[in-house]
Design a protein around this motif. Structure first.
Motif, PDB file in Angstrom:
ATOM      1  N   UNK A  89      30.490  29.933  45.518  1.00  0.00           N
ATOM      2  CA  UNK A  89      30.229  31.430  45.314  1.00  0.00           C
ATOM      3  C   UNK A  89      31.021  31.917  46.163  1.00  0.00           C
ATOM      4  N   UNK A  90      31.408  31.875  47.476  1.00  0.00           N
ATOM      5  CA  UNK A  90      31.827  32.140  48.918  1.00  0.00           C
ATOM      6  C   UNK A  90      33.295  32.566  48.427  1.00  0.00           C
ATOM      7  N   UNK A  93      35.041  31.367  43.324  1.00  0.00           N
ATOM      8  CA  UNK A  93      34.399  32.371  42.432  1.00  0.00           C
ATOM      9  C   UNK A  93      34.655  32.123  41.107  1.00  0.00           C
ATOM     10  N   UNK A  94      35.908  32.127  41.154  1.00  0.00           N
ATOM     11  CA  UNK A  94      35.794  32.032  39.304  1.00  0.00           C
ATOM     12  C   UNK A  94      35.297  30.739  38.641  1.00  0.00           C
ATOM     13  N   UNK A  97      31.335  30.800  38.379  1.00  0.00           N
ATOM     14  CA  UNK A  97      31.012  32.021  37.894  1.00  0.00           C
ATOM     15  C   UNK A  97      30.665  30.405  36.162  1.00  0.00           C
TER      16      UNK A  97
ATOM     17  N   UNK B  36      34.397  38.819  47.316  1.00  0.00           N
ATOM     18  CA  UNK B  36      34.876  38.329  45.346  1.00  0.00           C
ATOM     19  C   UNK B  36      34.438  38.946  44.352  1.00  0.00           C
ATOM     20  N   UNK B  37      32.700  39.489  44.741  1.00  0.00           N
ATOM     21  CA  UNK B  37      31.739  40.395  43.448  1.00  0.00           C
ATOM     22  C   UNK B  37      32.228  41.329  43.688  1.00  0.00           C
ATOM     23  N   UNK B  40      36.074  40.828  41.392  1.00  0.00           N
ATOM     24  CA  UNK B  40      35.779  39.896  39.989  1.00  0.00           C
ATOM     25  C   UNK B  40      35.688  41.981  39.429  1.00  0.00           C
ATOM     26  N   UNK B  43      38.884  43.633  38.361  1.00  0.00           N
ATOM     27  CA  UNK B  43      39.217  42.487  37.468  1.00  0.00           C
ATOM     28  C   UNK B  43      38.368  42.729  36.120  1.00  0.00           C
ATOM     29  N   UNK B  44      36.853  42.961  35.450  1.00  0.00           N
ATOM     30  CA  UNK B  44      36.636  43.718  35.163  1.00  0.00           C
ATOM     31  C   UNK B  44      37.233  45.210  34.294  1.00  0.00           C
ATOM     32  N   UNK B 143      30.729  41.419  33.445  1.00  0.00           N
ATOM     33  CA  UNK B 143      30.008  40.453  34.809  1.00  0.00           C
ATOM     34  C   UNK B 143      29.751  39.976  35.041  1.00  0.00           C
TER      35      UNK B 143
END
Lengths: 205, 254
Positions: A89-90, A93-94, A97, B36-37, B40, B43-44, B143
């Protein structure tokens, strides 16, 4: 001694393959084989968890109290899996997911507990480590083969890059939507099992 | 030491070591994970607005610059006015966040609403982009969710999100009805006159669909004042640089 180490490493790749021969870990093999990238990351995560858990459990095999043996094994495995999940996750990430719950579900993957119970508890650490690597790669190799077929025919890509020429599509070729669904993986794995059994039987017979 | 005692001590030591390891990992990775979150989500937002080409890959830097160049975050007051700066942050005010997507001239092309809905197993988070006519859906993304992979989990897939394109949140008479997820194919589930308010459902995920339908209706009702303002063409927004200037009546702009 040396030949035993090599045998431990190599036999899970083909003769004792966890998916194709022992029929373990099928669930995740159906779910994460839509694309090659996710399959490779899953294979590597599995290899890491298997080899590390095998080594740790083998190191502790003489001090683990027999009555809480399974709980200890699960604690080691879950800790390693959560570490892997946090790491993905660090840094990826993609992909994490895309793999969603399936990294977490390595905990319940029968291969890991099976190798811990069946091998690590009764063998020295270096052999347990090799057994973990072998089984992880055996699992990963099946994932990669299945993912290659599914990605090529399902999306027309390899690693996300289009490989089927545009002329094919112009001539009426279409991507097989079915390949992207879980049942397709089931059928491919079934065919691999069949092919593998035919080859193995021919050699022994 | 008795056998039972030995087991207890071993289990305790085991828990301590595992706990320490996990705490250390969680702490050291949390910074990167938060980054990252956030990326993301941006991006969404861009995906919902239709700025990103789904076939292409984007570097984090490209996403940041596209986001900074196209998207402005503002607040929506309960009466539908668009507020910015200090007013948006005023305590006690019920100001909703809204993302505006403006063209080079500073005209608002789309506005993007953050979606938070119940799902079958947990919350569903996403974005819904509406065109500046206040009625037509320009994009939808999810997301974060905890739906079953392969069934309800399909809500995050491109094929499902594409269903929303061009659908309306108003009926043919122009009244607000929200957008609904049909049970099965929309064409077979509802009549032709209501087709514009329905998207195709996911087979095997009827419950996820009905939860999302309810969630979308709730969120869109909250944002209805601003949608109405867009529909009646009452909003005059000019976005220059990062600063939006919005009037809520047509009069002053004449």
């Amino acid at each position: 001694m040396k030949s035993r180490a090599i045998k431990t490493l190599v036999s899970p790749l083909w003769g004792q393959n966890p998916i194709n021969v022992q029929m373990l870990g099928i669930c995740s093999a159906l779910a994460v084989t839509i694309g090659l990238k996710a399959a490779i990351v899953m294979g590597l995560s599995m290899t890491f968890v298997l080899s590390a858990s095998n080594t740790l459990i083998s190191l502790m095999r003489k001090i683990i109290p027999k009555n809480i043996r399974l709980i200890v094994e699960l604690a080691v495995i879950s800790t390693l899996v959560i570490l892997t999940d946090e790491f993905l996750r660090a840094y990826f990430y993609d992909i994490s997911k895309q793999l969603s719950v399936f990294v977490g579900l390595i905990i319940t993957n029968c291969i890991v507990l099976g190798r811990a119970e069946g091998f690590a508890l009764s063998n020295p650490p270096h052999l347990a480590f090799l057994d973990g690597i072998g089984n992880g790669l055996g699992y990963g190799s099946v994932l990669i083969v299945v993912a290659f077929i599914r990605e090529l025919f399902g999306s027309g890509t390899i690693f996300g890059i289009h490989v089927i020429p545009q002329a094919f599509y112009a001539a009426g070729y279409e991507n097989m939507g079915f390949m992207l669904l879980a049942p397709a993986a089931f059928i491919i794995i079934g065919l691999l099992v069949w092919g593998g059994n035919v080859l193995r039987n021919r050699r022994s017979g | 030491m008795s056998d039972a005692m030995k087991s207890v001590v071993f289990a305790f030591a085991m828990c301590l070591v595992c706990g320490l390891l996990l705490t250390a990992a969680s702490n050291s990775f949390s910074g990167l994970q938060k980054k990252n979150i956030l990326l993301d989500r941006r991006k969404n937002i861009l995906k919902a607005a239709g700025i990103l080409d789904s076939a292409k890959k984007y570097t984090p830097k490209a996403i940041e610059s596209l986001y900074a160049g196209n998207i402005t975050i503002v607040g929506v007051a309960p009466d539908g006015r668009i507020v910015t700066g200090r007013e948006a942050l005023a305590p006690g005010g019920r100001v909703l966040p809204l993302y505006l997507y403006a063209d080079e001239m500073g005209r608002v092309r789309e506005y993007i609403i953050p979606i938070e809905s119940n799902g079958l197993w947990g919350k569903i988070y996403g974005y819904l982009a509406l065109e500046s006519d206040g009625a037509t859906i320009a994009g939808f993304t999810v997301y974060k969710h905890s739906e079953t992979p392969g069934l309800g989990g399909e809500i995050e897939k491109a094929w499902f999100d594409r269903n929303f394109l061009g659908k309306k949140i108003v009926d043919q008479a122009g009244n607000f009805v929200s957008v609904k997820i049909a049970k099965g194919k929309a064409k077979q589930a509802v009549g032709k006159d209501r087709l514009v308010n329905y998207v195709d459902g996911i087979s095997g995920a009827t419950l996820t669909g009905s939860f999302l339908t309810k969630g979308l209706k709730r969120v869109l009702s909250e944002y209805e004042p601003v949608s109405l303002a867009f529909r009646e063409n009452r909003l005059r927004c000019r976005i220059t640089g990062d600063v939006p200037a919005c009037g809520s009546t047509g009069g002053s702009d004449r």
